[in-house]
Scaffold this active site. Structure first.
Site, short mmCIF file in Angstrom:
data_model
loop_
_atom_site.label_atom_id
_atom_site.label_comp_id
_atom_site.label_asym_id
_atom_site.label_seq_id
_atom_site.Cartn_x
_atom_site.Cartn_y
_atom_site.Cartn_z
N ASP A 165 0.82 -1.21 0.00
CA ASP A 165 0.00 0.00 0.00
C ASP A 165 0.86 1.26 0.00
O ASP A 165 1.95 1.27 0.55
CB ASP A 165 -0.92 -0.03 1.23
CG ASP A 165 -2.05 0.99 1.13
OD1 ASP A 165 -2.37 1.42 0.00
OD2 ASP A 165 -2.60 1.36 2.18
N ASN B 51 1.27 3.44 -2.95
CA ASN B 51 1.82 3.88 -4.25
C ASN B 51 1.39 5.30 -4.58
O ASN B 51 2.18 6.13 -5.04
CB ASN B 51 1.35 2.96 -5.38
CG ASN B 51 1.91 1.57 -5.28
OD1 ASN B 51 2.83 1.33 -4.49
ND2 ASN B 51 1.36 0.65 -6.06
N HIS C 40 2.45 3.54 -9.03
CA HIS C 40 2.17 2.12 -9.30
C HIS C 40 3.35 1.48 -10.06
O HIS C 40 3.72 0.35 -9.78
CB HIS C 40 0.89 1.98 -10.11
CG HIS C 40 -0.35 2.37 -9.34
ND1 HIS C 40 -0.58 1.94 -8.06
CD2 HIS C 40 -1.41 3.16 -9.66
CE1 HIS C 40 -1.72 2.45 -7.62
NE2 HIS C 40 -2.24 3.19 -8.58
N SER D 213 -7.73 -5.40 -4.93
CA SER D 213 -8.80 -5.93 -4.09
C SER D 213 -10.13 -5.85 -4.83
O SER D 213 -10.28 -5.07 -5.78
CB SER D 213 -8.88 -5.15 -2.78
OG SER D 213 -9.52 -3.90 -2.98
N LEU E 26 9.91 -20.94 -4.57
CA LEU E 26 9.05 -19.96 -3.90
C LEU E 26 7.67 -20.05 -4.54
O LEU E 26 7.55 -20.04 -5.76
CB LEU E 26 9.61 -18.54 -4.10
CG LEU E 26 8.66 -17.39 -3.73
CD1 LEU E 26 8.50 -17.28 -2.21
CD2 LEU E 26 9.16 -16.06 -4.29
N ARG F 295 -4.87 -1.47 9.03
CA ARG F 295 -6.08 -2.28 8.81
C ARG F 295 -5.75 -3.37 7.80
O ARG F 295 -4.73 -3.33 7.13
CB ARG F 295 -7.24 -1.41 8.32
CG ARG F 295 -6.95 -0.62 7.06
CD ARG F 295 -8.19 0.11 6.52
NE ARG F 295 -7.80 1.06 5.50
CZ ARG F 295 -7.51 2.34 5.73
NH1 ARG F 295 -7.60 2.83 6.95
NH2 ARG F 295 -7.14 3.14 4.74
N GLU G 219 1.23 -12.85 12.75
CA GLU G 219 1.79 -11.65 13.36
C GLU G 219 1.64 -10.52 12.34
O GLU G 219 1.88 -10.71 11.15
CB GLU G 219 3.28 -11.86 13.68
CG GLU G 219 3.52 -12.91 14.75
CD GLU G 219 2.90 -12.53 16.09
OE1 GLU G 219 2.94 -11.35 16.46
OE2 GLU G 219 2.35 -13.44 16.76
C1 IPE Z 1 -5.47 -2.61 -0.09
O1 IPE Z 1 -5.12 -1.28 -0.26
C2 IPE Z 1 -5.49 -3.31 -1.43
C3 IPE Z 1 -4.18 -3.51 -2.07
C4 IPE Z 1 -3.02 -3.17 -1.57
C5 IPE Z 1 -4.23 -4.14 -3.35
P1 IPE Z 1 -6.22 -0.13 -0.43
O2 IPE Z 1 -5.46 1.12 -0.62
O3 IPE Z 1 -7.17 -0.51 -1.49
O4 IPE Z 1 -6.95 -0.18 0.97
P2 IPE Z 1 -7.81 0.92 1.72
O5 IPE Z 1 -8.81 1.44 0.73
O6 IPE Z 1 -6.86 2.00 2.14
O7 IPE Z 1 -8.41 0.22 2.88
C1 IPE Z 2 -1.49 0.29 -3.39
O1 IPE Z 2 -1.31 1.66 -3.45
C2 IPE Z 2 -1.77 -0.33 -4.74
C3 IPE Z 2 -3.17 -0.77 -4.94
C4 IPE Z 2 -4.15 -0.69 -4.09
C5 IPE Z 2 -3.46 -1.37 -6.22
P1 IPE Z 2 -2.53 2.67 -3.45
O2 IPE Z 2 -2.95 2.91 -4.86
O3 IPE Z 2 -3.61 2.20 -2.55
O4 IPE Z 2 -1.85 3.98 -2.87
P2 IPE Z 2 -2.44 4.95 -1.78
O5 IPE Z 2 -2.90 4.12 -0.63
O6 IPE Z 2 -3.57 5.69 -2.44
O7 IPE Z 2 -1.30 5.84 -1.41
MG MG Z 3 -4.04 2.45 -0.59
#
Ligand code: IPE
Ligand code: IPE
Ligand code: MG
Length: 259
Positions: A27, A29, A44, A72, A138, A201, A214
């Site tokens: 998370d 990016n 990304h 997700s 792996l 979360r 963990e």
């Molecule tokens: C969780 O991250 C999904 C992925 C890393 C693929 P999100 O950025 O979508 O989660 P929320 O919206 O902050 O809970």
């Molecule tokens: C995680 O980074 C990648 C995916 C959920 C696909 P985010 O795109 O959720 O980046 P933030 O959380 O908005 O910074």
């Molecule tokens: Mg995110």
């Protein structure tokens, strides 16, 4: 149950044995890019680089199972342009990296809902799984179009269908038979779940499987992740005391209890 007993015995020393399965919520990016005044897309792309470093590190650290949360079931609610970009990246990743993953002995397994996925991407996913099926260095579990609640509901539905046609007796349903209907069937539960970006979360990730994992939350954004932060998370894991509802088996806490 026997599995948990074995793990407790193995964990009884000064530090935990290395995790068998690490699962990562990649998370941050978008925020990484925003901080630099760049479009989220760049975040990304840099995230894919972090993923490559992470797979290499997992191989180097001898971790047998690595799960990555790539998209997700809730991520469809993002603007279409970002969803398209993420789908495009997934395709490019398989096209570009599959041969090398295969060379490195990586077995790819994809979990999540396949219905409704772009047929071209679906074909690439099937190609990746087919080509690497016999590898065993792996196992890279790719959670794509994945959401735990739907996965659990699907498992319940499958068992209900079996019961309705008389193939199983509902009284024989146990956590083990239930887990066998999940997408992760045959994959050991994660020992360690890492989430980057400072959010604390699970966002619908491995809710059933992570019952005794963990959890390590790190402030770094995903594009910053690599060997060093991975090692840091593993060190944090090693210092934890996994009790599985029982009492501590750690020598230092035993000493603390005796004094
Ligand atoms: C969780 O991250 C999904 C992925 C890393 C693929 P999100 O950025 O979508 O989660 P929320 O919206 O902050 O809970
Ligand atoms: C995680 O980074 C990648 C995916 C959920 C696909 P985010 O795109 O959720 O980046 P933030 O959380 O908005 O910074
Ligand atoms: Mg995110």
């Amino acid at each position: 149950m026997a599995d948990i007993q074995t793990r407790i015995a193995a964990d009884a020393d000064d530090g935990l044995a290395p995790p068998r399965h690490v699962a990562i919520i990649m998370d941050g990016n978008g925020r990484w890019a925003n901080r630099r005044g760049l479009p989220r897309t760049i975040g990304h792309r840099m995230g894919v680089e972090a993923l490559r470093r992470t797979v290499q590190a997992a191989i180097e650290f001898g971790i047998p199972y690595l799960t990555i949360y790539t998209f997700s079931s809730e991520n469809w609610s993002r603007p279409a342009s970002e969803v398209n970009e993420l789908m495009g990246m997934m395709k490019r990743f398989v096209r570009k990296d599959l041969a090398e993953l295969h060379r490195n002995g990586v077995k790819v397994r994809v979990i999540g809902e396949r219905e409704g996925i772009d047929p071209e991407l679906l074909a690439l996913i099937e190609e990746a799984e087919g080509l690497t099926a016999a590898n065993d260095r792996l196992t890279l579990v790719v959670a794509f179009n994945y959401g735990s609640r739907f996965e659990i509901a699907k498992a319940a539905r499958k068992l209900a269908e079996k019961a309705a046609r008389g193939a199983i007796d509902p009284a024989t349903i146990t956590p083990e038979t239930f887990a066998a209907e999940l997408d992760t069937s045959g994959i050991p539960d994660p020992d360690l779940v890492i989430r980057t970006s400072g959010e604390i979360r699970l966002s619908n990730f491995l809710l059933w499987q992570a019952a005794y994992a963990e959890l390590v939350f790190m402030d770094a954004y995903w594009p910053e992740f690599g060997r060093e932060l991975f090692a840091q998370a593993l060190a944090e894991y090693r210092s934890r005391d996994r009790r599985y509802g029982g009492l501590s088996t750690r020598s230092h806490s035993m000493k603390a209890q005796q004094s």
